[in-house]
Motif scaffolding. Structure first.
Motif, short mmCIF file in Angstrom:
data_model
loop_
_atom_site.label_atom_id
_atom_site.label_comp_id
_atom_site.label_asym_id
_atom_site.label_seq_id
_atom_site.Cartn_x
_atom_site.Cartn_y
_atom_site.Cartn_z
N ASP A 871 0.80 -1.27 -0.11
CA ASP A 871 -0.13 -0.08 0.00
C ASP A 871 0.87 1.21 -0.04
O ASP A 871 0.16 2.44 -0.31
CB ASP A 871 -0.82 0.05 1.14
CG ASP A 871 -2.18 -0.97 1.20
OD1 ASP A 871 -2.25 -1.54 0.06
OD2 ASP A 871 -2.79 -1.31 1.98
N GLN A 872 2.07 1.21 0.43
CA GLN A 872 2.97 2.46 0.57
C GLN A 872 4.22 2.42 -0.55
O GLN A 872 4.23 3.72 -0.86
CB GLN A 872 3.71 2.19 1.90
CG GLN A 872 2.62 2.26 3.15
CD GLN A 872 3.37 2.29 4.37
OE1 GLN A 872 4.55 3.02 4.54
NE2 GLN A 872 2.74 1.81 5.36
N TRP A 934 7.12 6.10 -2.69
CA TRP A 934 6.84 5.72 -1.44
C TRP A 934 6.06 6.66 -0.68
O TRP A 934 6.18 8.11 -0.61
CB TRP A 934 8.16 5.75 -0.57
CG TRP A 934 7.87 5.19 0.94
CD1 TRP A 934 7.18 4.27 1.45
CD2 TRP A 934 8.33 5.79 2.29
NE1 TRP A 934 7.07 4.06 2.85
CE2 TRP A 934 8.01 5.19 3.28
CE3 TRP A 934 9.58 6.95 2.60
CZ2 TRP A 934 8.43 5.55 4.68
CZ3 TRP A 934 9.74 7.31 3.87
CH2 TRP A 934 9.38 6.51 4.76
N SER A 935 4.70 6.26 -0.43
CA SER A 935 3.58 6.83 0.42
C SER A 935 3.41 6.52 1.90
O SER A 935 2.54 5.73 2.19
CB SER A 935 2.29 7.03 -0.26
OG SER A 935 2.56 7.40 -1.70
N PRO A 936 4.26 7.16 2.88
CA PRO A 936 4.06 6.65 4.34
C PRO A 936 2.91 7.09 4.94
O PRO A 936 2.18 7.97 4.67
CB PRO A 936 5.21 7.28 4.96
CG PRO A 936 5.47 8.78 4.25
CD PRO A 936 5.33 8.19 2.73
N GLU A 937 2.45 6.19 5.92
CA GLU A 937 1.07 6.38 6.62
C GLU A 937 1.61 7.65 7.64
O GLU A 937 2.58 7.28 8.47
CB GLU A 937 0.59 5.17 7.28
CG GLU A 937 0.07 4.11 6.31
CD GLU A 937 -0.60 3.02 6.77
OE1 GLU A 937 -0.71 2.90 8.16
OE2 GLU A 937 -1.14 2.03 6.14
N LEU A 938 1.00 8.63 7.60
CA LEU A 938 1.18 9.77 8.50
C LEU A 938 0.40 9.73 9.78
O LEU A 938 0.74 10.59 10.80
CB LEU A 938 1.19 10.97 7.69
CG LEU A 938 2.17 11.15 6.53
CD1 LEU A 938 2.00 12.32 5.99
CD2 LEU A 938 3.55 11.00 6.97
N GLY A 939 -0.82 9.22 9.71
CA GLY A 939 -1.93 9.49 10.82
C GLY A 939 -2.31 10.96 10.87
O GLY A 939 -2.38 11.46 9.79
N ASN A 944 -3.68 14.72 8.52
CA ASN A 944 -4.29 13.65 7.72
C ASN A 944 -4.16 13.61 6.26
O ASN A 944 -5.11 13.45 5.44
CB ASN A 944 -5.84 13.56 8.08
CG ASN A 944 -6.14 13.04 9.44
OD1 ASN A 944 -5.48 12.09 9.98
ND2 ASN A 944 -7.02 13.67 10.03
N ASP A 946 -1.66 13.44 2.55
CA ASP A 946 -0.86 12.64 2.01
C ASP A 946 0.54 13.10 1.42
O ASP A 946 0.61 14.02 1.07
CB ASP A 946 -1.63 12.08 0.83
CG ASP A 946 -3.03 11.56 1.00
OD1 ASP A 946 -3.21 10.98 1.97
OD2 ASP A 946 -3.96 11.78 0.33
N THR A 948 3.92 11.82 -0.17
CA THR A 948 4.66 11.05 -1.50
C THR A 948 6.13 11.44 -1.62
O THR A 948 6.31 12.55 -1.83
CB THR A 948 4.05 11.01 -2.78
OG1 THR A 948 2.42 10.65 -2.53
CG2 THR A 948 4.71 9.93 -3.76
#
Length: 1011
Positions: A871-872, A934-939, A944, A946, A948
Motif C-alpha cells: 500500500d505504500q 513511497w507514500s508513508p502512513e502519517l496518521g 491527515n 498525503d 509522497t
C-alpha cells in the motif's frame, strides 16, 4: 446493500483514459455520460429518474426513454455520483463514476425490484463508450495525475504525447517550451513538428508565428490531456500533424491545498560524450521546480476556485564552438481557474495563466592556448574551465511568454440541445537583447581547409540577430449540440471558430552589421569583408475562420457513422492591413465508422478518411508582405600597419576600403500583393486513411491493430521564379528589356504549389510603361517537382488496465515516411520559417531530395508499466526503443548556378549526387527509465494529508546513442564548378560526426504533500 465499488468492467471504463489507445471525444473540455438502465433480467427500465452530481457544483437530471437509455452531455471532467430511482425498484447509487475529456462513456446500470433481496448491485461499464464523434480517432486520453503517479516521465505535455503510438521526438533544433516542455516538440505520424495544434480549456495556444510549440503551462495545472494522432473530427483543424488538447484542474466544495518540490541536482547528472561542437565534459545543469496550490468553494455548490503558483530555479552551463554559456531562469508561473454554476445545467469558466519568463545568459569566449575556437572538443580536454575561458562577452536576455485569459460558457438548454461559447486571449512576447550591441563579426580565414569550425567569432557580441515581437490571438468559438432519434440516433454538432491574430516584429543585426572576414582568393591572398545588413519592422494581421458540421449517427445498435465537414478560410494581411493572400472554401471531409461485429462490446472494427489543412504562418506575412531590408556588400579590408590583420575603429567596427556594388535580397519596399503568390494558389493539405481493429479479453486486456496512410496532397512554399521569368521574357519578346537584368536568380520569391503552373504579377515592368505585368509560367519553366510526403504505418497495441496492483501498456509501430518535403519546418538546417524553408527555393535544391524524411523511424517500441509492492511502495518503468534516422550528404550543387550560390544546401557532395537518407544514419536509441514511490502512513502527523516521496532515474543504463550527426559534407565554395570547371569544394572533415547524443542518466527527487 448497494455497493459503491465498481466491478472490473466499470473500473476499466473509469480509468481507461490512463491506458486507452483510442480517444473518444465529446468536445474540447467536457465529456458525456451515456447509459442503459435495466432490470435483473436485462429488460429496459423506462422513465427512471437519473440524477448526476459532483462536488464541483454539477447537478443534472434526466429520465430514461422507452429503451432504458440515458444521456447527459457537456459534463466537466471529474468524478460523479449517480442516483437512479423508479417505482417498484430499489434505488441505485454509484460513486466515483469518471468522466474524462472528450469521452462519451456508456455504462449499464442494473436495478433490482422491491420483491428481490440482494446483497449488492454492480454498475457495469461496457465498451460502447467509444461510440461518438471520436470513435475513429487514434491517440490516447490521459488522466495526468494517474499517469504521472505510475510512470517515470518528464513533467511536460510533450512527454505525455510521446507515450502515444506513432509519435516521436522532433529534431533538437526545434526545442521549445511547449506546454511546459523543455525538450523537443513531438512529430505526429510522420508530419513535421511545425504542424501540430495545442489547446487548453478549449482555446488554441499554438505559436502561430511559425507553428513550433505554443504557450507554456505548468505541469501541475493539467487535469487531463487528450493526444490525437489521427482521425480527429471536424471541430479540430489548422493541423496536418496532431492535436494536444488539455483541460486544467478546477475547484470543488472540499478545500484542498498542497505543495511539492522536484529537484534534479547537478551531482546526479551524467555528461554526454564530447562532440566537435560541444565540450560536454564541462556541462553543468540543475533544476528545482516548486508548486503551491489551493482549491475550494467560495460559495458552496456555486463558485469554485483553483490557484497555482510555480516558482522555478533552472541553471545550466554549456560549452560550444568558441564560447561557453551560463544560463539561469527563475521567473515563476501562476494560474487561476474560477467556475461559477448559477443554476442547473449552466456553467461559467474563467482561466488565467501567465508563462512570462526571462532567460539570463552570460557568455565567455575560449582562448585555450591561443585558439579562438574549439574546432575539436579535444582541444578543451579536461583542464579546469577557468583556464579555458577568455573574454567575457556582453550579457544577453531572452524574454518569452505572456498572459492568457479564457472565458467559457456552457449550457444544457434541454435534454436534446446544449450550447457553448468561448472567448480567449492568448499573448506571447518574444525578445532577445544584449547589454550593448557590438557588431556581429566572424573570421573565415583558415590554414586548414575542410574544418567546419574554421569560422570563428570576433569581438564581444553574444546575440547575432536582435529581435522584439508581440503575438496576440483573440479566439472566438461557438458550438451547439443536438440529439435526436430519426432513422437511428444522431448527435449533431454545428459550430464556428474565428481567430484574430496580430504579430509585430523589430529585427536587426547586433551593431546593425554582420560581417565576415575572408581571403579574396580561396585560402591564399588578400582580405575582404563580406557584410550584410538586415532590418525588418512592422505589424501584421491574419484572420482564420472555420465552420463545421459533425453527425455521429448510430445507424444500428452495433454500427456508428461519423459524418463531418469543415470549411476553413485563411486571410493573411500585409503591413498596411490589406489582404495579400486569402485561401477560401477549404472543405475538409471527416468520415468514419465504428462497428461492433459481435454486439458484445469486446470487439471493434473502425476506419476513417479525412482532409486536414495547415494555415499560412504569420512569419510569412513579415517576410513576404512587409518592408524587409536585406542587402550584401563586399569591402576591402584595410590593413594600414601591414601586420596581416584588419584594422578596427575605437568601437570595434572594421575599417573598410573600396566597396563593390550592393546586392539586395530585399529592398525595403512592400511587394505588390499579387507578386508574392500564385493567383490560383491551392491550400496546404493532407489526406489520411485509417483502418483499425480492437479486441478486449479477460475484461482487463485490450489488443489493437491499425493501419494509417497519410499523403501530402498539396503544399505551399516560396520559390524563386527568376529562371522561369527569364525564359518567359525571351519567349514573349522581352529578351532585351532592361528590366530583365534584375532577375539574377534571387530577385522574386513567390508562394506557389510546386509542380503546378503559376500565374503571378512581376515586380518589374516589361514594356508596359509602369503597368505591372502578369506572367503565366508553366511547371516545366519553373522546374520544380511536385511536393511529396507519404506516411504508412502499422500500430500494434497491448494494454492491461490498472487493477490496484499493476498495469502494462505496450505499443509497437512500423512506419515509413518518405518524400522530398519534410513539412512546415526543415530539420536538416534547423529552419523554422514555416512555409518559407530552403527546400524549394531553387530547382536544383530539389535534386536528390526524395528519400526517408527526418521524422522517419522504421521501428518504435514503447513499454510502460507499474507495480504496487504494497500500500505504500510502488515502482514504475518506461522503455523506449527507436530505430535510426537515415541521413544524406548536403553540399554544393555542381551544375545549377542558382542552387550552387546557396552553398552547402543541395543533395550533392564532392560533385556527386548523395540523396536524402542514402549515406549515413544515427544509432538505435533505447532508454529505460525507473521510478520508486513511497507514500508513508502519517496518521495525524501532518493533518491527515498525503505525503509522497519519489525518485525517478532517467536513462538508468546511461546509454549514449548518437541521435544526430553533421549532415553537411562540403565546406567553402568551389570557384567555377557550375560553369563546367573541376574545382570541387573542400570536403567537410566533420561530416558524419555526432552532434548530439541522447540525454544522459539523471535523477529527479521529489516530495509532494496533499491535504
Amino acid at each position: 446493500m448497494i455497493c459503491s465499488n465498481f466491478s472490473k468492467g466499470l473500473l476499466a471504463m473509469a480509468i481507461s483514459g490512463l491506458v486507452s489507445t483510442t480517444a473518444v471525444s465529446e468536445d474540447y473540455t467536457t465529456g458525456t455520460l451515456r447509459g442503459t438502465v435495466q432490470d435483473q433480467s436485462g429488460s429496459p427500465v423506462a422513465n427512471a429518474e437519473v440524477l448526476i452530481t459532483s462536488d464541483k457544483g454539477v447537478r443534472r437530471t434526466t429520465i430514461t426513454d422507452s429503451e432504458g437509455s440515458l444521456r447527459i452531455p457537456q459534463l466537466p471532467v471529474g468524478q460523479y455520483k449517480i442516483s437512479i430511482s423508479q417505482d417498484g425498484y430499489n434505488a441505485l447509487t454509484a460513486e466515483n463514476v469518471a468522466i474524462q475529456i472528450g469521452k462519451a462513456a456508456a455504462y449499464t446500470f442494473t436495478m433490482e425490484s422491491l420483491d428481490n433481496t440482494i446483497e449488492e448491485v454492480y454498475v457495469t461499464g461496457v465498451k460502447q463508450g467509444s461510440w461518438d464523434f471520436n470513435s475513429t480517432t487514434t491517440g490516447i486520453t490521459v488522466d495526468v495525475g494517474e499517469i504521472f503517479a505510475r510512470t517515470p516521465i518528464a513533467r511536460d505535455a510533450t512527454s505525455v504525447a510521446l507515450l502515444a503510438p506513432g509519435t516521436s521526438s522532433g529534431d533538437s533544433a526545434f526545442s521549445t517550451g511547449v506546454y511546459g516542455g523543455s525538450g523537443n516538440v513531438a512529430s505526429f505520424a510522420g508530419s513535421s513538428v511545425g504542424e501540430n495544434v495545442y489547446y487548453v480549456n478549449g482555446m488554441n495556444i499554438t505559436n502561430f508565428r511559425n507553428f513550433v510549440g505554443g504557450s507554456t503551462i505548468p505541469f501541475e495545472l493539467f487535469d487531463q490531456i487528450e493526444v490525437k494522432t489521427g482521425g480527429y473530427q471536424a471541430e479540430f483543424g489548422r493541423s496536418t500533424g496532431g492535436v494536444l488538447n488539455a483541460v486544467t484542474k478546477s475547484g470543488s466544495n472540499d478545500f484542498h491545498f498542497g505543495a511539492n518540490m522536484f529537484y534534479e541536482p547537478e551531482s546526479f547528472y551524467e555528461t554526454s560524450p564530447a562532440t566537435y561542437t560541444s565540450a560536454n565534459q564541462h556541462d553543468e545543469r540543475s533544476k528545482a521546480d516548486y508548486n503551491i496550490w489551493a482549491s475550494g468553494a467560495i460559495i458552496e455548490d456555486k463558485l469554485f476556485f483553483f490557484g497555482l503558483y510555480n516558482p522555478r530555479d533552472i541553471r545550466s552551463f554549456d560549452c560550444f564552438t568558441g564560447s561557453c554559456e551560463e544560463e539561469t531562469q527563475t521567473d515563476p508561473f501562476y494560474a487561476v481557474k474560477l467556475d461559477y454554476v448559477p443554476l442547473e445545467g449552466h456553467r461559467f469558466e474563467y482561466t488565467l495563466f501567465s508563462d512570462d519568463q526571462t532567460r539570463n545568459v552570460k557568455t565567455w569566449r575560449f582562448t585555450d592556448a591561443g585558439n579562438d575556437r574549439i574546432g575539436s572538443a579535444s582541444l578543451l580536454g579536461s583542464a579546469p574551465l577557468t583556464e579555458l575561458q577568455g573574454e567575457r562577452l556582453v550579457d544577453s536576455k531572452y524574454v518569452n511568454g505572456g498572459e492568457n485569459q479564457i472565458f467559457k460558457y456552457t449550457a444544457a438548454l434541454a435534454d436534446w440541445v446544449t450550447i457553448s461559447a468561448l472567448y480567449g486571449e492568448n499573448q506571447y512576447s518574444r525578445e532577445n537583447f544584449s547589454d550593448s550591441e557590438p557588431p556581429l563579426l566572424r573570421d573565415r580565414r583558415s590554414s586548414t581547409p575542410g574544418i567546419n569550425g574554421s569560422t570563428f567569432d570576433i569581438g564581444s557580441w553574444s546575440v547575432g540577430l536582435l529581435e522584439r515581437g508581440e503575438d496576440e490571438r483573440k479566439n472566438y468559438r461557438f458550438d451547439a449540440d443536438f440529439y435526436f432519434d430519426a432513422m437511428g440516433e444522431h448527435h449533431i454538432r454545428v459550430g464556428m471558430d474565428k481567430e484574430d491574430l496580430s504579430s509585430s516584429t523589430e529585427a536587426h543585426y547586433s551593431g546593425n552589421l554582420r560581417a565576415r572576414l575572408e581571403y579574396n582568393d580561396a585560402y591564399t591572398s588578400g582580405m575582404r569583408w563580406r557584410t550584410r545588413q538586415y532590418y525588418n519592422e512592422g505589424a501584421f494581421n491574419t484572420i482564420q475562420t472555420a465552420f463545421y458540421l459533425q453527425d455521429s449517427w448510430q445507424v444500428l445498435d452495433n454500427l456508428i457513422l461519423n459524418l463531418g465537414i469543415r470549411n476553413e478560410t485563411f486571410d493573411n494581411r500585409n503591413i498596411e492591413g490589406d489582404t495579400y493572400v486569402e485561401i477560401k472554401n477549404q472543405l475538409a471531409p471527416r468520415l468514419g465508422f465504428s462497428w461492433d461485429p459481435f454486439r458484445d462490446g469486446n470487439t471493434r472494427v473502425f476506419g476513417s478518411y479525412g482532409h486536414y489543412y495547415l494555415p499560412i504562418a504569420s512569419n510569412t506575412n513579415m517576410r513576404l508582405a512587409g518592408r524587409e531590408t536585406y542587402f550584401q556588400e563586399y569591402f576591402e579590408a584595410v590593413d594600414a600597419d601591414g601586420d596581416g590583420e584588419p584594422d578596427y575603429d575605437a568601437n570595434g567596427f572594421p575599417v573598410f576600403g573600396a566597396v563593390e556594388p550592393r546586392l539586395y535580397f530585399a529592398d525595403g519596399t512592400m511587394p505588390f500583393g499579387d507578386a508574392t503568390h500564385d493567383a490560383d494558389l491551392d491550400p496546404f493539405y493532407q489526406s489520411e486513411y485509417i483502418l483499425g481493429f480492437e479486441h478486449t479479453f479477460f475484461d482487463e486486456w485490450t489488443f489493437g491493430m491499425r493501419y494509417i496512410h497519410r499523403n501530402l496532397e498539396g503544399l505551399i512554399e516560396d520559390v524563386a521564379i527568376d529562371a522561369a521569368v527569364i525564359e518567359w521574357a525571351n519567349e514573349n519578346g522581352y529578351g532585351d528589356d532592361p528590366a530583365l537584368e534584375t532577375y539574377s536568380g534571387f530577385h522574386q520569391y513567390v508562394l506557389i504549389n510546386p509542380g503546378k503552373d503559376v500565374r503571378v504579377a512581376l515586380v518589374e515592368d516589361f514594356g508596359n510603361d509602369g503597368i505591372i505585368d502578369w506572367a503565366d509560367l508553366s511547371a516545366e519553366q519553373l522546374g520544380y517537382p511536385e511536393g511529396e510526403r507519404t506516411y504508412d504505418a502499422i500500430d500494434l497495441t497491448l494494454e492491461r488496465i490498472w487493477d490496484g496492483q499493476w498495469y502494462l501498456s505496450a505499443n509497437y509501430t512500423w512506419s515509413k515516411s518518405e518524400g522530398n518535403y519534410e513539412g512546415a519546418v526543415k530539420s536538416e538546417n534547423g529552419q523554422d520559417d514555416a512555409g518559407l524553408t530552403q527546400d524549394f527555393d531553387q530547382p536544383g535544391l530539389t535534386d536528390g531530395a526524395f528519400g526517408p524524411l527526418p521524422n522517419d523511424r522504421r521501428h518504435r517500441l514503447k513499454v510502460r508499466g507499474a507495480y504496487a509492492i504494497n500500500d505504500q511502495l510502488s515502482i514504475g518503468t518506461n522503455l523506449n526503443v527507436e530505430a535510426p534516422r537515415k541521413m544524406g550528404c548536403v553540399g554544393e550543387h555542381p551544375s545549377d548556378y542558382f542552387a550552387w550560390a546557396y552553398g552547402a544546401a543541395s543533395w550533392y557532395c564532392g560533385g556527386e549526387l548523395t540523396p536524402r537518407g542514402s549515406q549515413i544514419e544515427t544509432d538505435w536509441n533505447s532508454t529505460v527509465d525507473l521510478s520508486l514511490m513511497w507514500s508513508p502512513e502519517l496518521g495525524d502527523i501532518l493533518g491527515n494529508g498525503d505525503l509522497t516521496l519519489r525518485m525517478d532515474v532517467f536513462n538508468i543504463f546511461n546509454s549514449d546513442a548518437v541521435i544526430d550527426r553533421r549532415e553537411f559534407g562540403d565546406v567553402g565554395f568551389s570557384t567555377d564548378l557550375p560553369f563546367g570547371g573541376t574545382d570541387l569544394p573542400e570536403p567537410d572533415l566533420d561530416y558524419g560526426k555526432p552532434t548530439r547524443y541522447q540525454t544522459p542518466r539523471h535523477v529527479r527527487l521529489s516530495a509532494t504533500y496533499n491535504f
